[in-house]
Design an enzyme around this catalytic site. Structure first.
Site: not given
Length: 299
Positions: A149, A271
């Site tokens: 990210r 995740h």
């Protein structure tokens, strides 16, 4: 934002107990403020202890009429659920009015990706002779090579890179740490950047360990990474609307298309749920056609 005696405690709860980022906390408080605005607009007292499920249903109708996208409505409802769960936990209320509140159904939008040729074009178009050139090459190689990210990229530290073992330690959402393999190309450009470019920057105190720095010797902002990538896309003649997250999408998609295990990709992306990773199992039509042609007995 409307003052409320419970918001300070809720903010502390999100920060200390749930370890959320400042951006996430602000989003939650903004959602609660929307409810306050609605209650004021219908001449009801802004007293969250007395909010009912019917009030919230009318509030959702109100935000829908404002033209909010279903995804935004779902996020607002999620924020309210967290707030009233906190109120229940602190015994401020005895019944959670959001308990049976339903979020709008969302269509899962497939993320945009770049193919390997486009990624190479973006990296190759960078002028390494410019002061920020080698930094940008290292940044893009790291984004694509590790599936980071943008916030994880700009907070990456030199001490978090294990050059010999070819791993990096990433601090993700909720301050969760994960170990991610890093490829030879990304390591190569990071080494060159650190040893040949970064050494010429006058680094401000507190930023000595950050890898990616701006000209002023402080950390990069999210916006500066977005701007850099947008400019490179224009220069490379790529018409797709891309962002730092596009490299993360491409990282996951290319791994899965290449046969990588879904749980391994989940671990590398950080995740918490496998269902989040499953969106990356979309494959382009040519790839699917090739699979059918090669493996289906009736093709």
């Amino acid at each position: 934002m409307i003052k409320n005696p419970y918001l300070k405690s809720f903010k502390d709860y999100l920060k200390l107990e749930r370890s959320l980022s400042a951006n996430s906390i602000d989003a939650y408080l903004t959602d609660i403020d929307k409810l306050s605005q609605y209650l004021e607009s219908v001449d009801k007292p802004v007293n969250f202890k007395e909010v009912t499920k019917d009030d919230l249903k009318l509030f959702i109708t109100w935000v829908n009429e404002l033209g909010m996208l279903p995804s935004t409505q779902a996020r607002v409802i999620s924020g309210l659920k967290s707030f009233f769960s906190f109120m229940l936990l602190e015994q401020i209320i005895s019944v959670d009015p959001t308990e049976l509140l339903e979020s709008p159904r969302l269509s899962r939008k497939l993320p945009d990706t770049l193919n390997t040729i486009e990624i190479n074009q973006l990296i190759d178009i960078i002028d390494a002779s410019k002061p920020e050139g080698m930094r940008n090459k290292a940044m893009l190689e790291t984004l694509y090579g590790c599936g980071l990210r943008v916030t994880e990229l700009i907070s990456l530290r030199i001490s978090n890179i294990y050059f010999e073992n070819e791993y990096i330690k990433v601090i993700g959402k909720g301050n969760k740490e994960r170990i991610v393999p890093i490829g030879a190309a990304a390591l190569k450009f990071i080494k060159i950047y650190i040893e040949e470019s970064r050494v010429h920057i006058s680094i401000k105190k507190g930023y000595e360990d950050y890898i990616f720095l701006n000209r002023g010797g402080t950390g990069l902002s999210r916006i500066s990474v977005f701007t850099t990538i947008k400019a490179l896309a224009v220069k490379a003649g790529i018409s797709k609307s891309i962002s730092p997250h596009t490299f993360r999408h491409s990282f996951a998609t290319h791994l899965i298309e290449g046969g990588a295990d879904l749980r391994a990709v989940q671990e590398m992306l950080g995740h918490s749920s496998i269902t989040t990773t499953e969106i990356y199992t979309h494959l382009d039509r040519d790839y699917l056609k090739g699979v059918i042609t090669e493996f289906h007995p009736r093709s």
